[in-house]
Motif scaffolding. Structure first.
Motif: not given
Length: 320
Positions: A104-117
């Motif tokens: 949430x904090x990253x996206x709030x700052x306009x940053x796309x989030x990639x998660x490795x699974x």
């Protein structure tokens, strides 16, 4: 199939994997400039070191790139998140831990989030937590790996069936055929690590690159399986010594020391395989040349398109 590279503002659906403490601005910027997503890997580095690489990368290109934060590997997760926000980095790749508190904090700052699974369960949880994209990594991949040992070919379609967000395939991919295969499995693109070692812009020791060129299908080995610390590396004298110690019975602490980033740097940067090791995925056996990043990526796209057209024609004839 979801258009993941459009979300990231990329020309090509190709992501560079994080490379821990051997990460550098030269390679990261070259991948981004060529149309993919370059990645600065934080590894265990102090935030000051990571920031220098970020600043250097930004000076080399205005294209988007990512910062890989290995949550349980680094002791500086919060500081690295602050770096990403302060430098307005386009994307953050979260790995090796629970990403939920940080999305949430990253996206709030306009940053796309990639998660490795590395499993369907983790993929579903990451998607539910709000990740923008996933990188699903098979057991073929280099470096620290999942002890679940699921392979790319089986993992990707199962994850794609369970989530609505774009999925990028990682592990065992080094050319356009791998890209085409990933797309056919439902992925939106690929992430590569090992293949980006053997390119002209990568500032790694020539011995590392030559080791990749000489590798065959049996060129890699798994360390740490008996300790629950799976890592895929290229074979070598130092690696053999670790294998002997593991067979005789070593502690997790001893294994961590023997496979520390210092020993990784010793092999990758200094070409010292007597006292260091290098990560390498099973895609190593596919690497036969050292092109520029641009040549590699353009060639991959062209080969993938040829492969898809050829197979489409073959299937059409079968139907007709």
């Amino acid at each position: 199939m979801k258009d993941g590279h459009a979300i990231l503002g990329l020309k090509y659906p190709i992501i560079q994997g994080g490379m821990g403490n051997i990460s550098n601005a030269q390679l990261t910027s070259a991948v981004s400039k060529a149309g993919g997503l370059g990645t600065v890997g934080a590894g265990t580095m102090h935030p000051d070191e990571v920031e220098k690489i970020i600043v250097d990368t930004k000076e080399r290109t205005n294209k988007p790139f990512s910062l890989n934060i290995p949550i349980t590997v680094t002791e500086y997760t919060e500081e690295l998140l602050d770096l990403a926000i302060r430098h307005k980095i386009a994307a953050v790749t979260l790995s090796a831990g629970n990403p939920s508190p940080f999305i949430p904090v990253l996206q709030k700052n306009g940053i796309k989030v990639i998660v490795i699974v590395a499993s369907v369960r983790h993929a579903v949880k990451a998607a539910e937590a709000g990740a923008d994209l996933l990188v699903a990594e098979g057991f073929e991949a280099a470096g620290i790996n999942s002890s679940l040992e699921l392979t790319t070919f089986s993992l990707i379609p199962q994850i794609v069936d369970k989530v609505e967000i774009p999925v990028y395939a990682a592990g065992g991919i080094a050319d356009g055929r791998g890209l085409a295969a990933a797309l056919m499995l439902g992925a939106s693109g690929v992430q590569m690590g090992t293949r980006f070692i053997a390119v002209k812009e990568a500032p790694f020791h020539e011995s590392y690159k030559q080791k990749l060129l000489k590798a065959d299908d049996l060129g890699t080995v798994i360390l740490g399986r008996s300790l629950g610390r799976v890592r895929r590396v290229l074979k070598g004298k130092y690696v053999e010594s670790i294998m002997d110690l593991e067979q005789k019975g070593m502690t997790v602490g001893d294994f961590a020391e023997k496979t520390s980033e210092q020993h990784h740097i010793q092999g990758a940067v200094h070409g010292d395989f007597e006292n260091g090791y290098v990560n390498g995925g099973q895609a190593s056996g596919l690497i036969v040349n050292i092109p520029s990043v641009e040549q590699l990526m353009e060639g991959m796209m062209e080969q993938a398109l040829r492969q898809i057209k050829q197979v489409s024609g073959y299937l059409q004839k079968s139907i007709d």
